[in-house]
Design an enzyme around this catalytic site. Structure first.
Site, PDB file in Angstrom:
ATOM      1  N   GLY A  46       0.717  -1.364   0.074  1.00 17.72           N
ATOM      2  CA  GLY A  46      -0.022  -0.012  -0.266  1.00 17.72           C
ATOM      3  C   GLY A  46       0.597   1.667  -0.080  1.00 17.72           C
ATOM      4  N   GLN A  51       2.577  10.212   0.919  1.00 17.77           N
ATOM      5  CA  GLN A  51       4.066   9.388   0.829  1.00 17.77           C
ATOM      6  C   GLN A  51       4.834  10.108  -0.193  1.00 17.77           C
ATOM      7  OE1 GLN A  51       2.485   5.508   1.942  1.00 17.77           O
ATOM      8  NE2 GLN A  51       4.527   5.233   3.532  1.00 17.77           N
ATOM      9  N   CYS A  94       5.934   0.446   7.300  1.00 19.14           N
ATOM     10  CA  CYS A  94       5.731   1.239   6.147  1.00 19.14           C
ATOM     11  C   CYS A  94       6.679   1.666   5.752  1.00 19.14           C
ATOM     12  CB  CYS A  94       4.977   2.349   8.009  1.00 19.14           C
ATOM     13  SG  CYS A  94       5.264   4.011   6.381  1.00 19.14           S
ATOM     14  N   LEU A  95       6.579   2.157   4.528  1.00 18.39           N
ATOM     15  CA  LEU A  95       7.518   2.494   3.712  1.00 18.39           C
ATOM     16  C   LEU A  95       8.588   3.886   3.753  1.00 18.39           C
ATOM     17  CD1 LEU A  95       5.718   1.097  -0.182  1.00 18.39           C
ATOM     18  CD2 LEU A  95       7.628   0.173   1.849  1.00 18.39           C
ATOM     19  N   HIS A 136      -3.983   1.414   7.467  1.00 20.36           N
ATOM     20  CA  HIS A 136      -3.033   1.837   7.752  1.00 20.36           C
ATOM     21  C   HIS A 136      -2.620   3.151   6.395  1.00 20.36           C
ATOM     22  CE1 HIS A 136       1.307   2.071   8.153  1.00 20.36           C
ATOM     23  NE2 HIS A 136       1.184   2.197   6.319  1.00 20.36           N
ATOM     24  N   GLU A 137      -3.378   2.943   5.567  1.00 17.64           N
ATOM     25  CA  GLU A 137      -2.922   4.435   4.199  1.00 17.64           C
ATOM     26  C   GLU A 137      -4.282   4.869   4.388  1.00 17.64           C
ATOM     27  OE1 GLU A 137      -0.146   3.507   2.311  1.00 17.64           O
ATOM     28  OE2 GLU A 137      -0.197   1.453   2.997  1.00 17.64           O
ATOM     29  N   HIS A 140      -2.617   7.194   6.744  1.00 14.05           N
ATOM     30  CA  HIS A 140      -2.129   8.408   6.360  1.00 14.05           C
ATOM     31  C   HIS A 140      -2.601   9.987   6.030  1.00 14.05           C
ATOM     32  CE1 HIS A 140       2.382   6.512   6.230  1.00 14.05           C
ATOM     33  NE2 HIS A 140       1.749   5.161   6.239  1.00 14.05           N
TER      34      HIS A 140
END
Length: 166
Positions: A46, A51, A94-95, A136-137, A140
């Site tokens: 994701g 991000q 997380c990226l 999670h997304e 953000h």
């Protein structure tokens, strides 16, 4: 399309509440394609617009692609309408926090509404990892990182690990 740099914590752009997408324009289509390319290259499951430096309420995800065929989702102006009563605590990466895995507790089922690139509105119940990924997304888009979802002790340990990583 092209790969975009992924912002990493503590970049201030990751703590911004994003604005709704007002139209599905060519720029939004390009952003979605770039985000998918970037997510798959990372490799992640994701990726949210902030991000990659875009403060728009949009994310992409493909929770199962590492286990099978790619089934990408582009979620524009997503909103969670209902959360299930069953919760699960699990490791969440997380990226934007490379090398960090936080133990986060989330509902295992959510009902989410979003618009896709064709302008179709979806209202679906997501379960398991898809539900966790979507939450999670969506975090953000509200300027929330996994570090904000853990207690002070775990947060301090995760930050220390993150700062020590190469």
């Amino acid at each position: 399309m092209s790969l975009r740099p992924i912002l990493t914590w503590p970049h201030p752009g990751l703590s911004v509440v994003c604005t709704p997408v007002d139209a599905i324009s060519p720029a939004i289509r390009t952003l979605a394609a770039d985000m998918l390319d970037t997510m798959y290259d990372a490799p992640g499951r994701g990726l949210a617009a902030p991000q990659v430096g875009e403060t728009l309420r949009m994310f992409v995800m493909d929770p199962g692609w590492k286990d099978g065929a790619r089934t990408p989702m582009v979620c524009i102006n997503p909103d969670i309408l209902d959360r299930g009563e069953t919760h699960e605590t699990g490791g969440e990466g997380c990226l934007s926090l490379p090398g960090v895995t936080a133990q986060v507790t989330r509902p295992t089922t959510v009902r989410m509404v979003w618009t896709d690139l064709d302008g179709l509105v979806h209202d679906e119940t997501l379960t398991g990892f898809a539900a966790l990924c979507a939450q999670h997304e969506l975090d953000h888009l509200d300027g929330i990182m996994t570090l904000d979802r853990v207690d002070a002790t775990q947060r301090a340990a995760l930050i220390a690990d993150y700062q020590e990583a190469p």
